[in-house]
Design a protein around this motif. Sequence first.
Motif, PDB file in Angstrom:
ATOM      1  N   THR A 135     -23.560  30.542 -10.955  1.00  0.00           N
ATOM      2  CA  THR A 135     -22.527  30.978 -12.206  1.00  0.00           C
ATOM      3  C   THR A 135     -21.341  30.189 -12.290  1.00  0.00           C
ATOM      4  OG1 THR A 135     -23.175  33.356 -11.161  1.00  0.00           O
ATOM      5  CG2 THR A 135     -21.008  33.210 -12.656  1.00  0.00           C
ATOM      6  N   HIS A 182     -15.319  33.727  -9.936  1.00  0.00           N
ATOM      7  CA  HIS A 182     -14.124  33.289 -10.780  1.00  0.00           C
ATOM      8  C   HIS A 182     -12.864  33.177 -10.125  1.00  0.00           C
ATOM      9  CE1 HIS A 182     -15.643  33.535 -14.760  1.00  0.00           C
ATOM     10  NE2 HIS A 182     -16.652  34.299 -14.383  1.00  0.00           N
ATOM     11  N   HIS A 235     -16.326  41.385 -12.169  1.00  0.00           N
ATOM     12  CA  HIS A 235     -17.081  39.808 -12.398  1.00  0.00           C
ATOM     13  C   HIS A 235     -15.904  38.555 -12.322  1.00  0.00           C
ATOM     14  CE1 HIS A 235     -19.618  36.579 -13.786  1.00  0.00           C
ATOM     15  NE2 HIS A 235     -18.707  36.325 -14.767  1.00  0.00           N
ATOM     16  N   HIS A 302     -14.934  39.080 -18.738  1.00  0.00           N
ATOM     17  CA  HIS A 302     -14.142  37.914 -18.474  1.00  0.00           C
ATOM     18  C   HIS A 302     -12.471  38.093 -19.174  1.00  0.00           C
ATOM     19  CE1 HIS A 302     -18.093  35.328 -18.672  1.00  0.00           C
ATOM     20  NE2 HIS A 302     -17.374  35.495 -17.341  1.00  0.00           N
ATOM     21  N   HIS A 482     -20.453  28.958 -16.274  1.00  0.00           N
ATOM     22  CA  HIS A 482     -19.375  28.314 -16.355  1.00  0.00           C
ATOM     23  C   HIS A 482     -19.165  26.786 -15.515  1.00  0.00           C
ATOM     24  CE1 HIS A 482     -17.841  32.195 -17.187  1.00  0.00           C
ATOM     25  NE2 HIS A 482     -18.447  32.764 -16.354  1.00  0.00           N
TER      26      HIS A 482
END
Length: 488
Positions: A135, A182, A235, A302, A482
């Motif tokens: 990811t 993230h 997420h 996001h 990403h």
Amino acid sequence: LETSQLKTTAKTSSYDRTDWQRGYESQRQESDYWIDEIEGEIPPDLQGTFFRNGPGLLDINGEQIHHPFDGDGMICAIAISDGRAHFRNRFIHTEGYLAEKTAGKILHRGVFGTQKPGGWLSNIFDLKIKNIANTNIIYWGDKLLALWEAAAPYRLDPSTLETIGLDTLDGILQPGEAFAAHPRIEKGKNGAGDRLINFSVKPGLSSVITIYELDESGKLLQKHAHAIPGFAFLHDMVITPNYCIFFQNPVSFNPIPFVLGMRSAAQCIQFSPNKPTQAILIPRNGTDQVKILETEPCFVFHHCNAWEEDGEVFVDSVCYESFPNVEPDGDFREIDFDSIPAGELWRFKLNLQAETVEDQVVETRCCEFPTLHPNNVGQPYRYLYIGAADSPTGNAPLQAILKFDFLTGERQLWSAAPRGFAGEPVFVARPDAVAEDDGWLLVLMYDAANHRSTLVILDARDIAKGPVARLHLKYHIPYGLHGSFTSN
Ligand code: 3ON
Ligand code: FE
């Protein structure tokens, strides 16, 4: 009238479905070469390495992966110096990747829908999670780390991309603890060093969110855990100087079909359109009470950014009307874009005293993968960049980059339609720049006309004028997730 309008939309589609689909072919080839096909010029003061993660395999020896989020992580590294660029891509040698490569078949269930062949009987009671590390990819504390939200990171050698192994961040992570995909980096002010803030979620009937704050060398500054009510699928996270902010999507989770081998974990998530979305604010000091505010139901993967201003907290996010069900049958390449909601840009104003949330739609054009200048993370900001559809209405693949100027309200668009497909833009500031948009956007695009990928470099001050450079790769790279940029 409505039917004829629909027909017009269909006719003027900005892309060809076969083109889009080919961007999801597996890439088994691992390459290592100097990029010699360059249009335009690489800015001489752009120096560093662009790393990007994403699924490299969409099939295992011909057996289809059911959903792109289930594909094994593959890293691309494009090292840029003195106007030249070197490309390298490698798979992350996770335990699961290696085992399936040796076996030549699918051995693991995927979170989003991949099942072991043989129907439910082959999948029943297999609750193992395959860490696919697909990811995000960051360089932090002298470590290159491939991230996946449900497990610990894999560490790689930054120059060869060889896999070193699972990493506990020097003991920060306990066995089995995750480190989400993230993290946010807060720029140090007044001589203080930068900080990396990340989280992990332990899902269940009630969920536990753990916050980590690391200094520049990777040492732990803060770690605190908070139980929050309900099943959480989180997420992403945004930060402000005082809070870590999550949006708890209104979903319910019924694990029984998963346990019985009928459905994957994500296929057991059901969007609840009548429950509010909850904004969860965890104080970064680790001691003050968690605040939960309610807003209209929507689904968020996001967030763009968050900041504090005059006692209020602002959050910009990409919102979906609901969480589309990932069906057990069918092929993701055949999805009907018109039947699933498109991401839209929303701004939320959270009043912590009154415990109210106001929301405002900023942009209805289908968009995903927001980014901004690293100095403004957690702070008020003027410019936002995001992947977008070519058409201002309807749901469609990303083919363009959109820039917002929140001060003037101006918007700029650069589109690669009809045969180019966009991914996440990564902003790189020009050295010694003063203006917030003085820098470049690096975007790895799929070029269907040549079935290969291209790193596009846009001048962030004026994206509409088109790329300042296009670095053509020899092969295609499947659509990814990403990335990040590390100066060297
Ligand atoms: O059972 C629980 C539920 C669940 C879904 C617990 C859990 C932790 C195992 C879990 C796992 C979540 C994971 C592993 C999430 C991974 C997400 C991922 C790999 C990617 C998400 C991408 C999001 C977006 C919006 C991508 C957009 C892509 C495009 C626009 C196309 O290029
Ligand atoms: Fe993400």
